[in-house]
Design a protein around this motif. Structure first.
Motif, PDB file in Angstrom:
ATOM      1  N   PRO A 154       0.814  -1.215   0.000  1.00 58.12           N
ATOM      2  CA  PRO A 154       0.000   0.000   0.000  1.00 58.12           C
ATOM      3  C   PRO A 154       0.847   1.264   0.000  1.00 58.12           C
ATOM      4  O   PRO A 154       2.023   1.234   0.382  1.00 58.12           O
ATOM      5  CB  PRO A 154      -0.801  -0.122   1.307  1.00 58.12           C
ATOM      6  N   SER A 155       0.236   2.360  -0.389  1.00 57.92           N
ATOM      7  CA  SER A 155       0.937   3.640  -0.436  1.00 57.92           C
ATOM      8  C   SER A 155       1.512   3.978   0.949  1.00 57.92           C
ATOM      9  O   SER A 155       0.836   3.805   1.966  1.00 57.92           O
ATOM     10  CB  SER A 155      -0.048   4.719  -0.878  1.00 57.92           C
ATOM     11  N   GLY A 156       2.764   4.414   0.967  1.00 55.69           N
ATOM     12  CA  GLY A 156       3.384   4.858   2.213  1.00 55.69           C
ATOM     13  C   GLY A 156       3.996   3.741   3.048  1.00 55.69           C
ATOM     14  O   GLY A 156       4.441   3.978   4.171  1.00 55.69           O
TER      15      GLY A 156
ATOM     16  N   GLY B  66       6.724   2.112   2.505  1.00 60.17           N
ATOM     17  CA  GLY B  66       8.183   2.097   2.508  1.00 60.17           C
ATOM     18  C   GLY B  66       8.825   1.452   1.291  1.00 60.17           C
ATOM     19  O   GLY B  66      10.027   1.162   1.301  1.00 60.17           O
ATOM     20  N   LYS B  67       8.079   1.285   0.213  1.00 60.99           N
ATOM     21  CA  LYS B  67       8.630   0.637  -0.985  1.00 60.99           C
ATOM     22  C   LYS B  67       9.760   1.467  -1.605  1.00 60.99           C
ATOM     23  O   LYS B  67      10.840   0.965  -1.886  1.00 60.99           O
ATOM     24  CB  LYS B  67       7.531   0.403  -2.034  1.00 60.99           C
ATOM     25  N   SER B  68       9.475   2.766  -1.822  1.00 58.58           N
ATOM     26  CA  SER B  68      10.507   3.623  -2.425  1.00 58.58           C
ATOM     27  C   SER B  68      11.696   3.765  -1.477  1.00 58.58           C
ATOM     28  O   SER B  68      12.850   3.839  -1.913  1.00 58.58           O
ATOM     29  CB  SER B  68       9.933   5.009  -2.744  1.00 58.58           C
ATOM     30  N   THR B  69      11.394   3.795  -0.185  1.00 58.17           N
ATOM     31  CA  THR B  69      12.463   3.878   0.817  1.00 58.17           C
ATOM     32  C   THR B  69      13.387   2.670   0.693  1.00 58.17           C
ATOM     33  O   THR B  69      14.617   2.795   0.721  1.00 58.17           O
ATOM     34  CB  THR B  69      11.832   3.936   2.221  1.00 58.17           C
ATOM     35  N   LEU B  70      12.783   1.492   0.542  1.00 57.77           N
ATOM     36  CA  LEU B  70      13.558   0.259   0.367  1.00 57.77           C
ATOM     37  C   LEU B  70      14.466   0.369  -0.865  1.00 57.77           C
ATOM     38  O   LEU B  70      15.665   0.066  -0.813  1.00 57.77           O
ATOM     39  CB  LEU B  70      12.573  -0.911   0.214  1.00 57.77           C
TER      40      LEU B  70
HETATM   41  N1  LIG Z   1      12.647  12.036   2.708  1.00 54.20           N
HETATM   42  C1  LIG Z   1      11.650  11.784   3.564  1.00 54.20           C
HETATM   43  N2  LIG Z   1      11.508  12.509   4.697  1.00 54.20           N
HETATM   44  C2  LIG Z   1      10.516  12.254   5.575  1.00 54.20           C
HETATM   45  N3  LIG Z   1       9.605  11.281   5.414  1.00 54.20           N
HETATM   46  C3  LIG Z   1       9.701  10.530   4.310  1.00 54.20           C
HETATM   47  C4  LIG Z   1      10.709  10.749   3.327  1.00 54.20           C
HETATM   48  N4  LIG Z   1      10.540   9.836   2.335  1.00 54.20           N
HETATM   49  C5  LIG Z   1       9.466   9.104   2.678  1.00 54.20           C
HETATM   50  N5  LIG Z   1       8.961   9.513   3.855  1.00 54.20           N
HETATM   51  C6  LIG Z   1       7.817   8.924   4.558  1.00 54.20           C
HETATM   52  O1  LIG Z   1       8.085   7.541   4.740  1.00 54.20           O
HETATM   53  C7  LIG Z   1       6.920   6.772   4.487  1.00 54.20           C
HETATM   54  C8  LIG Z   1       7.234   5.757   3.400  1.00 54.20           C
HETATM   55  O2  LIG Z   1       7.441   6.481   2.205  1.00 54.20           O
HETATM   56  P1  LIG Z   1       7.775   5.761   0.822  1.00 54.20           P
HETATM   57  O3  LIG Z   1       7.938   6.839  -0.185  1.00 54.20           O
HETATM   58  O4  LIG Z   1       8.901   4.822   0.993  1.00 54.20           O
HETATM   59  O5  LIG Z   1       6.436   4.926   0.583  1.00 54.20           O
HETATM   60  P2  LIG Z   1       5.950   4.112  -0.698  1.00 54.20           P
HETATM   61  O6  LIG Z   1       5.581   2.741  -0.227  1.00 54.20           O
HETATM   62  O7  LIG Z   1       6.926   4.225  -1.789  1.00 54.20           O
HETATM   63  O8  LIG Z   1       4.587   4.885  -1.059  1.00 54.20           O
HETATM   64  P3  LIG Z   1       3.916   5.139  -2.510  1.00 54.20           P
HETATM   65  O9  LIG Z   1       3.333   3.828  -2.921  1.00 54.20           O
HETATM   66  O10 LIG Z   1       2.856   6.157  -2.234  1.00 54.20           O
HETATM   67  O11 LIG Z   1       4.980   5.615  -3.444  1.00 54.20           O
HETATM   68  C9  LIG Z   1       5.818   7.738   4.146  1.00 54.20           C
HETATM   69  O12 LIG Z   1       5.053   7.988   5.301  1.00 54.20           O
HETATM   70  C10 LIG Z   1       6.546   9.011   3.743  1.00 54.20           C
HETATM   71  O13 LIG Z   1       5.803  10.148   4.083  1.00 54.20           O
END
Ligand SMILES: Nc1ncnc2c1ncn2[C@@H]1O[C@H](COP(=O)(O)OP(=O)(O)OP(=O)(O)O)[C@@H](O)[C@H]1O
Ligand SMILES: [Mg+2]
Length: 278
Positions: free
Chosen positions: A50-52, A54-58
């Motif tokens: 789901p959105s948020g 942590g996928k992009s973070t990973l």
């Molecule tokens: N540089 C940052 N500084 C602070 N918080 C961040 C940063 N990058 C991501 N986050 C937070 O970390 C959480 C995970 O973000 P991430 O972008 O990894 O999610 P995601 O799974 O890729 O979501 P999506 O599917 O919407 O792209 C979110 O709550 C986001 O707000």
């Protein structure tokens, strides 16, 4: 590149207890729970969540563009503590330079590394052809459709023969038919490169994850953790015509059930009542 052809012990990426907490002016966000994961050499690993979660973070921690709050990332045994230059990255938007032609956008990879691009022009042209961009090398980004721009960004990510391709929702901004064709073309590229290319592919699209993946990693809501990793035992080349059918549909249904179990989807009121009555 089928998972059955990849030796289980031959991992390219190893994440060990990797977590990420962001600290901002307004507080802290626990983006990713401690996660241990091995990515096998030559595999296509799809990630859905789901959105948020942590996928992009990973992905950014594997690329070395961001560092974990705890744990470590290793690629071929090497600790990733700075940007890793043997990977290619493709994002949701193509991020092309408007003032450079298609060919020059692809060759940018070499210039950024201080390498003379001239000897690589023929290879870039061949790669553009193989990605369905015959005759487009001299065009500028403003002259391309969204799908064509995305193809250019994939060519740019692949031109330096990275062993690892990191893709973050690369097809989410294009129309459904183009998306299907891009999936087919990506499958072809991966089959041609075999074990020389490992792909981490983030998507929200469950069927796309199944269609492309040797394995699908399913994540929970934030702070994300691995809900399960599913082997997709379907021979290649896979066909778009089979997406709604049999095995592909069964895997997609299983992933939806997992999402319901971990709270990504809520049960409908009727289902809840039936469950309580049973
Ligand atoms: N540089 C940052 N500084 C602070 N918080 C961040 C940063 N990058 C991501 N986050 C937070 O970390 C959480 C995970 O973000 P991430 O972008 O990894 O999610 P995601 O799974 O890729 O979501 P999506 O599917 O919407 O792209 C979110 O709550 C986001 O707000
Ligand atoms: Mg994201």
């Amino acid at each position: 590149m089928n998972s059955q052809h990849v030796k289980a012990t031959d991992d390219i990426v190893a994440l060990s207890e990797v977590s990420k907490t962001y600290r901002t002016a307004t507080g802290t966000t626990h983006a990713l729970s401690p996660t241990t994961l091995n990515i096998r050499r030559g595999e296509f690993l799809s990630v859905v969540g789901p959105s948020g979660c942590g996928k992009s973070t990973l992905l950014t921690m594997i690329s070395g563009l961001a560092l974990p709050s705890s744990g470590e990332v290793r690629i071929d045994g090497q600790l990733i503590d700075k940007p890793y230059d043997r990977c290619g990255i493709a994002f949701q938007t193509s991020v092309l330079l408007e003032w450079r032609s298609v060919l020059d956008n692809v060759l940018l990879q070499f210039e950024m590394r201080g390498i003379d691009p001239a000897p690589h022009r023929a290879k870039a042209m061949a790669l553009l052809d193989s990605l369905g961009l015959e005759g487009s090398a001299r065009l500028y980004p403003r002259e391309l459709s969204g799908g064509m721009k995305q193809r250019v960004s994939i060519a740019r990510a692949l031109i330096h023969d990275p062993q690892l391709l990191l893709m973050d929702e690369p097809f989410s901004a294009v129309d459904a038919l183009t998306r299907d064709q891009l999936s087919m073309d990506l499958q072809q590229v991966c089959m041609e490169r075999g074990r020389d290319l490992t792909v981490l592919f983030i998507t929200h699209h469950i069927q796309e994850a199944v269609f492309l993946g040797d394995r699908v990693l399913v994540m929970t809501p934030r702070p994300g953790r691995i809900a399960e990793i599913i082997d997709i035992d379907i021979p290649r080349p896979r066909r778009l015509e089979d997406i709604g059918r049999e095995k592909q549909a069964q895997y997609a249904a299983h992933i939806r059930e997992t999402f319901t179990r971990v709270g990504v989807f809520r049960q409908s009121k009727t289902e809840q009542c039936e469950g309580e009555a049973a």
